[in-house]
Write a protein that holds these residues in place. Structure first.
Motif, mmCIF file in Angstrom:
data_model
loop_
_atom_site.group_PDB
_atom_site.id
_atom_site.type_symbol
_atom_site.label_atom_id
_atom_site.label_comp_id
_atom_site.label_asym_id
_atom_site.label_seq_id
_atom_site.Cartn_x
_atom_site.Cartn_y
_atom_site.Cartn_z
ATOM 1 N N SER A 179 0.824 -1.204 0.000
ATOM 2 C CA SER A 179 0.000 0.000 0.000
ATOM 3 C C SER A 179 0.859 1.256 0.000
ATOM 4 O O SER A 179 0.626 2.200 -0.764
ATOM 5 N N ILE A 214 -4.250 1.100 -4.717
ATOM 6 C CA ILE A 214 -4.622 1.760 -3.459
ATOM 7 C C ILE A 214 -5.836 1.083 -2.850
ATOM 8 O O ILE A 214 -5.836 0.692 -1.668
ATOM 9 N N MET A 229 -5.404 -2.680 -1.859
ATOM 10 C CA MET A 229 -4.688 -2.862 -0.593
ATOM 11 C C MET A 229 -5.541 -2.468 0.602
ATOM 12 O O MET A 229 -5.435 -3.055 1.677
#
Length: 352
Positions: A78, A109, A112
């Protein structure tokens, strides 16, 4: 100059974008590089230390610690999806990104974020089995089950995020090519579209609902059962171990979900709030949980802390600190009558 293409509506659609970072603090971006670089450094070191410690210590190859390792791995992915590009933009004022690159960053993004929530859900399941069904713990929480749950979490994340990214890719971006953000967040990108974004907003709310509502309800239900079972345990030491372990994971869960929820609410409802405040809240929920999680587990988990300190040549911690409440091989074998008596209330009260 930013690349442009012709949209189906006849408008020019930008294919290259500029990430502004913190729009109101443009002149301070070189200074902002310092705290964010330190945050990135702590994030990478803390997560790598936890992963390395768990992998090299065979005694930590139990499901609970493997899940902590997985949580750190997700945190690393992330952070690396956001921070390198963000730091380069701060340092060299180079925040240019193509549309495919922006969509790829958006995909990772949110994938994660969902994986992070899924791992917390798996950890709640692990604690439920460990405390409520201790005699069957090693049979139920096998490495095969962990691999299956991880694969299911990955499939769930991809199936939720892909439609959101595909819909965003079909929008004509003709209002501007300047993204008022440090990353290609969903709302920040679709706000530049010059056509209806109602379906995009709906899918964004679905993603939030998957994370906040479904996972939170399941996790809270699990920990409610754990607390009920823990209160029935005759041994005060086992009860303290159970509460210590659960409080650590509830702390991690609260920090992640509260930061995500506050950012989503302010972004959608806070019209009077400056863009820099929006971006700061986004930074909190995108970057801080993955940094704080390994520190929380490293400090509050005795076994991890002992082995990390040992690797730095320090003495082991005193045995007075609370142990983690998960059945080890010795505990699950239950060689003594005392252990059986301690665990009997937990198994009798839930029918296990």
């Amino acid at each position: 100059m930013a690349g442009e293409t012709q949209s189906p509506e006849g408008n020019l659609s930008y294919t290259d974008f500029i990430l502004l970072g913190f729009p109101g603090l443009q002149e301070f971006h070189p200074l902002l590089f310092i705290p964010f670089f330190c945050l990135y450094l702590v994030n990478v070191l803390a997560n790598c230390t936890v992963i390395y410690t768990i992998q090299v210590e065979e005694s930590l190859h139990s499901p609970m610690y493997l899940l902590i390792s997985l949580l750190s791995a997700v945190g690393l992915c992330s952070t690396n999806a956001i921070m390198p590009q963000m730091l380069l933009a701060f340092l060299f004022h180079s925040g240019r990104v193509s549309l495919p690159g922006c969509l790829a960053q958006m995909f990772f993004i949110y994938l994660m974020i969902i994986m992070d929530s899924s791992v917390l859900l798996m950890m709640a399941l692990d604690r439920y089995v460990a405390i409520c069904k201790p005699l069957r713990y090693l049979n139920i929480m096998s490495k095969r089950l962990l691999a299956t749950l991880t694969l299911a979490a990955l499939i769930r994340g991809i199936s939720v995020v892909c439609p959101m990214v595909v819909l965003a890719s079909r929008l004509p971006f003709c209002q501007s090519n300047v993204i008022q953000h440090f990353a290609c967040e969903h709302l920040a990108l679709v706000s530049l579209a010059c056509s209806s974004t109602s379906r995009n907003s709906f899918l964004g709310m679905v993603v939030a609902a998957v994370i906040i509502i479904f996972d939170t309800v399941c996790i809270l239900a699990s920990y409610t059962s754990i607390v009920h079972t823990a209160l029935q345990i005759a041994s005060g030491s086992l009860r303290r171990k159970a509460f210590h372990t659960c409080s650590t994971q509830l702390l991690v869960m609260f920090f992640m979900y509260s930061s995500f929820l506050s950012s989503s609410i302010v972004y959608r409802a806070g019209q009077a709030t400056s863009q820099d405040v929006h971006n700061l809240l986004s930074a909190i929920y995108l970057l801080l949980p993955s940094t704080v999680n390994p520190i929380i587990y490293g400090v509050r988990t005795k076994e991890i802390k002992q082995r990390v300190l040992r690797s730095f040549g320090r003495k082991q911690l005193a045995s007075a600190e609370p142990h983690e409440a998960f059945p080890s091989r010795d505990d699950t074998a239950l060689p003594s009558a005392t252990k059986k008596e301690d665990l009997r209330p937990a198994t009798e009260n839930i029918g296990g």
